[in-house]
Design a protein around this motif. Structure first.
Motif, PDB file in Angstrom:
ATOM      1  N   ILE A 174      -5.906 110.800 -59.300  1.00  0.00           N
ATOM      2  CA  ILE A 174      -6.856 110.403 -58.263  1.00  0.00           C
ATOM      3  C   ILE A 174      -7.380 109.032 -58.645  1.00  0.00           C
ATOM      4  O   ILE A 174      -7.821 108.833 -59.782  1.00  0.00           O
ATOM      5  N   GLU A 175      -7.331 108.085 -57.709  1.00  0.00           N
ATOM      6  CA  GLU A 175      -7.873 106.756 -57.953  1.00  0.00           C
ATOM      7  C   GLU A 175      -8.808 106.376 -56.818  1.00  0.00           C
ATOM      8  O   GLU A 175      -8.469 106.561 -55.651  1.00  0.00           O
ATOM      9  N   VAL A 176      -9.959 105.841 -57.165  1.00  0.00           N
ATOM     10  CA  VAL A 176     -10.890 105.296 -56.183  1.00  0.00           C
ATOM     11  C   VAL A 176     -11.203 103.867 -56.623  1.00  0.00           C
ATOM     12  O   VAL A 176     -11.665 103.644 -57.738  1.00  0.00           O
ATOM     13  N   THR A 177     -10.911 102.933 -55.734  1.00  0.00           N
ATOM     14  CA  THR A 177     -11.118 101.521 -56.023  1.00  0.00           C
ATOM     15  C   THR A 177     -12.258 101.007 -55.164  1.00  0.00           C
ATOM     16  O   THR A 177     -12.258 101.199 -53.942  1.00  0.00           O
ATOM     17  N   ASP A 178     -13.242 100.377 -55.801  1.00  0.00           N
ATOM     18  CA  ASP A 178     -14.359  99.797 -55.056  1.00  0.00           C
ATOM     19  C   ASP A 178     -14.485  98.320 -55.388  1.00  0.00           C
ATOM     20  O   ASP A 178     -13.767  97.800 -56.233  1.00  0.00           O
ATOM     21  N   VAL A 231     -11.555 103.545 -60.643  1.00  0.00           N
ATOM     22  CA  VAL A 231     -11.901 104.677 -61.500  1.00  0.00           C
ATOM     23  C   VAL A 231     -10.870 105.748 -61.182  1.00  0.00           C
ATOM     24  O   VAL A 231     -10.632 106.070 -60.021  1.00  0.00           O
ATOM     25  N   TRP A 232     -10.227 106.272 -62.221  1.00  0.00           N
ATOM     26  CA  TRP A 232      -9.158 107.236 -62.019  1.00  0.00           C
ATOM     27  C   TRP A 232      -9.398 108.494 -62.849  1.00  0.00           C
ATOM     28  O   TRP A 232     -10.119 108.476 -63.842  1.00  0.00           O
ATOM     29  N   ALA A 233      -8.784 109.571 -62.383  1.00  0.00           N
ATOM     30  CA  ALA A 233      -8.839 110.839 -63.111  1.00  0.00           C
ATOM     31  C   ALA A 233      -7.502 111.533 -62.899  1.00  0.00           C
ATOM     32  O   ALA A 233      -6.894 111.427 -61.833  1.00  0.00           O
ATOM     33  N   GLU A 234      -7.055 112.247 -63.914  1.00  0.00           N
ATOM     34  CA  GLU A 234      -5.814 113.006 -63.807  1.00  0.00           C
ATOM     35  C   GLU A 234      -6.086 114.482 -64.068  1.00  0.00           C
ATOM     36  O   GLU A 234      -6.856 114.829 -64.972  1.00  0.00           O
ATOM     37  N   LEU A 235      -5.450 115.300 -63.264  1.00  0.00           N
ATOM     38  CA  LEU A 235      -5.517 116.739 -63.416  1.00  0.00           C
ATOM     39  C   LEU A 235      -4.131 117.228 -63.797  1.00  0.00           C
ATOM     40  O   LEU A 235      -3.167 117.000 -63.052  1.00  0.00           O
ATOM     41  N   ALA A 236      -4.024 117.871 -64.943  1.00  0.00           N
ATOM     42  CA  ALA A 236      -2.765 118.460 -65.346  1.00  0.00           C
ATOM     43  C   ALA A 236      -2.581 119.776 -64.595  1.00  0.00           C
ATOM     44  O   ALA A 236      -3.569 120.447 -64.270  1.00  0.00           O
TER      45      ALA A 236
END
Length: 137
Positions: A75-79, A124-129
């Motif tokens: 998941i990436e959110v760019t601001d 800001v990014w997050a990864e879910l395995a």
């Protein structure tokens, strides 16, 4: 790890845009057959932070979901505010009135981080395995 699927969308940096980001993420993950509770919580927090702390008048934020062949979800959110990186969560502040968002991201994500983006922006990014979110639907 090869990318299998992707959703990329530009949204207005408003509360409505943040709500729409969560709804679109939920629908996309459902279409991909992936559990979406943890991911939509992360999207909601990152989109909300983009609107509250990363907003620049006249500039949108971008949501990107990437599904990889092993079902890892990024998941990436760019601001627009690269000059305002998120603050790391401080232990013991999980119940504070404000600033709980990154605690939620840390709790659900396998890993997360921040990267510089073009034009003075940040992602800001997050990864879910797959194993981390398999039991949450």
């Amino acid at each position: 790890m090869n990318q299998k699927s992707q959703l990329r969308i530009q949204l207005s940096a408003t509360r409505r845009g943040a709500r729409l980001a969560r709804l679109l993420a939920e629908r996309q993950l459902d279409e991909w057959g992936l559990p979406f509770e943890a991911a939509t919580q992360i999207v909601a927090e990152l989109a909300s932070n983009a609107v509250l702390h990363g907003r620049v008048r006249g500039r949108d934020f971008r949501l990107e979901l990437r599904r990889y062949d092993d079902d890892t979800l990024r998941i990436e959110v760019t601001d627009a505010r690269g000059d305002r990186p998120p603050r790391l969560p401080v232990p013991g502040t999980e119940l504070a009135e404000n600033g709980r968002g990154l605690h939620i991201v840390v709790a659900y994500a396998h890993r997360w981080g921040v990267e510089e983006a073009p034009a003075g922006a940040k992602t800001v990014w997050a990864e879910l395995a797959p194993e981390a979110s398999a039991g949450v639907t």
